[in-house]
Motif scaffolding. Structure first.
Motif, PDB file in Angstrom:
ATOM      1  N   GLU A  72      11.132  50.033 -64.076  1.00 37.99           N
ATOM      2  CA  GLU A  72      10.556  48.689 -64.168  1.00 37.99           C
ATOM      3  C   GLU A  72      11.116  47.919 -65.360  1.00 37.99           C
ATOM      4  O   GLU A  72      11.341  46.716 -65.273  1.00 37.99           O
ATOM      5  CB  GLU A  72       9.031  48.759 -64.201  1.00 37.99           C
ATOM      6  CG  GLU A  72       8.440  49.152 -62.863  1.00 37.99           C
ATOM      7  CD  GLU A  72       6.938  48.961 -62.768  1.00 37.99           C
ATOM      8  OE1 GLU A  72       6.349  48.290 -63.641  1.00 37.99           O
ATOM      9  OE2 GLU A  72       6.352  49.479 -61.802  1.00 37.99           O
ATOM     10  N   TYR A 101       9.714  39.809 -62.243  1.00 41.28           N
ATOM     11  CA  TYR A 101       9.384  41.234 -62.318  1.00 41.28           C
ATOM     12  C   TYR A 101       8.060  41.515 -61.608  1.00 41.28           C
ATOM     13  O   TYR A 101       7.937  42.459 -60.828  1.00 41.28           O
ATOM     14  CB  TYR A 101       9.338  41.674 -63.785  1.00 41.28           C
ATOM     15  CG  TYR A 101       8.461  42.867 -64.047  1.00 41.28           C
ATOM     16  CD1 TYR A 101       8.858  44.142 -63.667  1.00 41.28           C
ATOM     17  CD2 TYR A 101       7.223  42.726 -64.665  1.00 41.28           C
ATOM     18  CE1 TYR A 101       8.034  45.245 -63.898  1.00 41.28           C
ATOM     19  CE2 TYR A 101       6.404  43.807 -64.897  1.00 41.28           C
ATOM     20  CZ  TYR A 101       6.818  45.071 -64.512  1.00 41.28           C
ATOM     21  OH  TYR A 101       6.010  46.154 -64.728  1.00 41.28           O
ATOM     22  N   CYS A 105       7.760  44.244 -58.478  1.00 41.58           N
ATOM     23  CA  CYS A 105       7.115  45.547 -58.695  1.00 41.58           C
ATOM     24  C   CYS A 105       5.658  45.539 -58.249  1.00 41.58           C
ATOM     25  O   CYS A 105       4.973  44.530 -58.334  1.00 41.58           O
ATOM     26  CB  CYS A 105       7.221  45.942 -60.167  1.00 41.58           C
ATOM     27  SG  CYS A 105       8.915  46.259 -60.658  1.00 41.58           S
ATOM     28  N   HIS A 109       1.317  46.813 -62.949  1.00 41.29           N
ATOM     29  CA  HIS A 109       2.595  46.630 -63.629  1.00 41.29           C
ATOM     30  C   HIS A 109       2.581  47.457 -64.908  1.00 41.29           C
ATOM     31  O   HIS A 109       1.639  47.397 -65.679  1.00 41.29           O
ATOM     32  CB  HIS A 109       2.825  45.154 -63.953  1.00 41.29           C
ATOM     33  CG  HIS A 109       2.776  44.292 -62.732  1.00 41.29           C
ATOM     34  ND1 HIS A 109       3.679  44.404 -61.702  1.00 41.29           N
ATOM     35  CD2 HIS A 109       1.917  43.328 -62.356  1.00 41.29           C
ATOM     36  CE1 HIS A 109       3.390  43.535 -60.756  1.00 41.29           C
ATOM     37  NE2 HIS A 109       2.310  42.862 -61.136  1.00 41.29           N
ATOM     38  N   SER A 178       4.708  53.530 -56.067  1.00 36.13           N
ATOM     39  CA  SER A 178       5.181  52.462 -56.962  1.00 36.13           C
ATOM     40  C   SER A 178       6.295  51.633 -56.338  1.00 36.13           C
ATOM     41  O   SER A 178       6.414  50.439 -56.615  1.00 36.13           O
ATOM     42  CB  SER A 178       5.679  53.064 -58.269  1.00 36.13           C
ATOM     43  OG  SER A 178       4.612  53.645 -58.968  1.00 36.13           O
ATOM     44  N   PHE A 179       7.115  52.279 -55.525  1.00 34.91           N
ATOM     45  CA  PHE A 179       8.243  51.590 -54.887  1.00 34.91           C
ATOM     46  C   PHE A 179       8.230  51.902 -53.388  1.00 34.91           C
ATOM     47  O   PHE A 179       9.008  52.722 -52.912  1.00 34.91           O
ATOM     48  CB  PHE A 179       9.569  52.056 -55.512  1.00 34.91           C
ATOM     49  CG  PHE A 179       9.652  51.822 -56.981  1.00 34.91           C
ATOM     50  CD1 PHE A 179       9.917  50.555 -57.477  1.00 34.91           C
ATOM     51  CD2 PHE A 179       9.447  52.849 -57.887  1.00 34.91           C
ATOM     52  CE1 PHE A 179       9.973  50.322 -58.847  1.00 34.91           C
ATOM     53  CE2 PHE A 179       9.509  52.631 -59.238  1.00 34.91           C
ATOM     54  CZ  PHE A 179       9.763  51.367 -59.736  1.00 34.91           C
TER      55      PHE A 179
END
Length: 184
Positions: A72, A101, A105, A109, A178-179
């Protein structure tokens, strides 16, 4: 040439954007040059609403951070660097890159606005830093841009958090959360 009033209004608008993104009073002061008491009076009328805690003050966290935080961080700094190279001012670039960002993401965060400010400071050698400490390199294996210490040399995927993320993705549910996979 802008007038003093235009510069003051621009600084106040930038301070408002920073405050909405969760910046501490001292961070807003560094970015805009506005007096900390004035920032507090304008944007934090409720004393309980003032962001508290110690601001990031060490670069060592990045080198010891987990893979998700390093990835990140690289995403944020890559966006920041690209915008900065187009000629935008540092403060406006910081706000825009942080919004970019956040759009990329997943929540939560891992990089706060103050941490992003710290990364930008030490990437450009501005605000808190006297000289750049971080740089953005392109990975020879995957082609991604990632954050590293100045002077680091990288072999194929050695330091690249994106290569490591791809290697571990199928086996690590935290990375998958997360991704999430997106079809292209």
């Amino acid at each position: 040439m802008s007038t003093r009033a235009e510069r003051q209004l621009s600084a106040i608008k930038l301070a408002q954007d920073c405050a909405h993104l969760g910046a501490r009073v001292r961070t807003i002061h560094h970015i805009t040059g506005l007096n900390p008491r004035e920032v507090q009076r304008l944007f934090f009328t409720d004393p309980q609403a003032i962001p508290r805690g110690r601001p990031p003050n060490s670069l060592e966290w990045y080198h010891a951070a987990n893979l998700i935080a390093r990835t990140e961080s690289s995403i944020f700094v890559s966006i920041y660097r690209r915008l900065r190279l187009t000629g935008f001012g540092a403060g406006e670039t910081l706000v825009s890159a942080y919004r970019g960002y956040q759009a990329i993401c997943q929540c939560p965060h891992r990089i706060s606005f103050d941490r992003a400010f710290d990364l930008a400071s030490h990437t450009d050698g501005i605000w808190l830093a006297r000289a750049p400490v971080f740089d953005v390199l392109g990975c020879p294996a995957c082609g991604s841009e990632f954050l590293t210490a100045i002077g680091s040399l990288t072999a194929a995927g050695d330091e690249c958090p994106f290569c490591k993320l791809i290697q571990r993705y199928d086996a690590d549910p935290r990375l998958q959360a997360s991704f999430p996979y997106r079809a292209t």
